[in-house]
Design a protein around this motif. Structure first.
Motif, PDB file in Angstrom:
ATOM      1  N   PRO A  43     -93.116  22.413  65.639  1.00  0.00           N
ATOM      2  CA  PRO A  43     -93.873  21.739  64.583  1.00  0.00           C
ATOM      3  C   PRO A  43     -92.942  20.879  63.725  1.00  0.00           C
ATOM      4  N   LEU A  44     -93.358  19.638  63.489  1.00  0.00           N
ATOM      5  CA  LEU A  44     -92.603  18.727  62.636  1.00  0.00           C
ATOM      6  C   LEU A  44     -93.344  18.475  61.334  1.00  0.00           C
ATOM      7  N   GLY A  45     -94.492  19.067  61.204  1.00  0.00           N
ATOM      8  CA  GLY A  45     -95.354  18.929  60.038  1.00  0.00           C
ATOM      9  C   GLY A  45     -96.681  19.566  60.398  1.00  0.00           C
ATOM     10  N   GLU A  46     -97.641  19.495  59.489  1.00  0.00           N
ATOM     11  CA  GLU A  46     -98.930  20.137  59.753  1.00  0.00           C
ATOM     12  C   GLU A  46     -99.675  19.496  60.911  1.00  0.00           C
ATOM     13  N   LEU A 104     -98.056  17.168  63.268  1.00  0.00           N
ATOM     14  CA  LEU A 104     -97.119  16.491  64.160  1.00  0.00           C
ATOM     15  C   LEU A 104     -96.264  17.545  64.855  1.00  0.00           C
ATOM     16  N   THR A 105     -96.176  17.450  66.178  1.00  0.00           N
ATOM     17  CA  THR A 105     -95.463  18.447  66.963  1.00  0.00           C
ATOM     18  C   THR A 105     -94.627  17.757  68.030  1.00  0.00           C
ATOM     19  N   ARG A 106     -93.385  18.172  68.140  1.00  0.00           N
ATOM     20  CA  ARG A 106     -92.535  17.707  69.251  1.00  0.00           C
ATOM     21  C   ARG A 106     -92.763  18.673  70.411  1.00  0.00           C
ATOM     22  N   PRO A 144    -101.583  19.490  65.366  1.00  0.00           N
ATOM     23  CA  PRO A 144    -100.909  20.745  65.034  1.00  0.00           C
ATOM     24  C   PRO A 144    -100.480  21.499  66.287  1.00  0.00           C
ATOM     25  N   GLU A 198     -93.549  13.363  70.825  1.00  0.00           N
ATOM     26  CA  GLU A 198     -94.196  13.815  69.597  1.00  0.00           C
ATOM     27  C   GLU A 198     -95.689  13.566  69.749  1.00  0.00           C
ATOM     28  N   ALA A 223     -99.388  13.821  67.673  1.00  0.00           N
ATOM     29  CA  ALA A 223     -99.985  13.857  66.336  1.00  0.00           C
ATOM     30  C   ALA A 223    -101.116  14.882  66.303  1.00  0.00           C
TER      31      ALA A 223
END
Length: 151
Positions: free
Chosen positions: A104-107, A109-111, A20, A16, A18
Motif C-alpha cells: 500500500p502506498l496510500g488508501e 494506491l498500491t504497488r 486499495p 502502481e 489506483a
C-alpha cells in the motif's frame, strides 16, 4: 516496470494500481476472479468458493488448453502476499511458482509486484513455455488487474 534476473528464471513486473490493497488482493486470492484479469489467457474458470485464506490451501483452476490445475498456496499474508505452485491434479508441482506482492502506498494506491519463478522447474516439457513467460507478459496481467480493480 519490468525486471528479469541475470539467469532469466525469475521474471518480475511491477505496477502502481489506483485502488486499495484489500480490493486488489481480493481479486487475486479468489480463483474465480482470476480469469477476468489473466494476461496469459491461460485460465478458463475456477469453481466459486475457493477464496484463499492461508498457506497450505489448494485451489483448482480449469485452463484454456483443457485440463485442470491444482495450485498449492505456499506463501500467504492477507492483503500483502500470495504465492502458489501449480501442478496437474494429484501430482507433485513441477517447480514453478507464481507470486503476487502488494505494498500500500496510500488508501487508494498500491504497488503490485508479480513474479514468475521457474528456478525449480524440472519438467522438460514445460521449459519452452517457462522461457516464453516474459516480464512483458506479466505486465499484461498487471494491466488487466488494474483495469478491473480501478473500475
Amino acid at each position: 516496470m519490468t525486471d528479469n534476473t541475470e539467469n532469466e528464471k525469475v521474471v518480475v513486473a511491477h505496477r502502481e494500481i489506483a485502488a486499495p490493497a484489500d480490493r486488489i488482493f481480493a481479486l487475486i486470492a479468489d480463483p474465480a476472479q482470476q480469469p477476468r484479469w489473466d494476461g496469459n489467457d491461460n485460465l478458463a474458470e475456477a469453481p466459486a468458493g475457493q477464496r484463499v485464506r492461508g498457506a497450505g490451501e489448494v485451489f483448482t483452476m480449469r485452463i484454456t488448453q483443457g485440463g485442470t490445475r491444482e495450485n498449492r498456496v505456499v506463501e500467504f499474508e492477507e492483503g500483502r502476499r500470495i504465492a502458489w505452485l501449480p501442478s496437474e491434479p494429484g501430482q507433485q508441482p513441477p517447480g514453478h511458482l507464481w507470486r503476487w506482492e502488494l505494498e500500500p502506498l496510500g488508501e487508494a494506491l498500491t504497488r503490485v509486484t508479480h513474479t514468475y519463478d521457474w528456478t525449480g522447474l524440472t519438467d522438460e516439457k514445460r521449459l519452452v513455455r517457462a522461457r516464453g513467460t516474459t516480464a512483458e507478459k506479466l505486465m499484461v496481467s498487471l494491466e488487466r488487474l488494474a483495469a478491473v480493480a480501478e473500475s
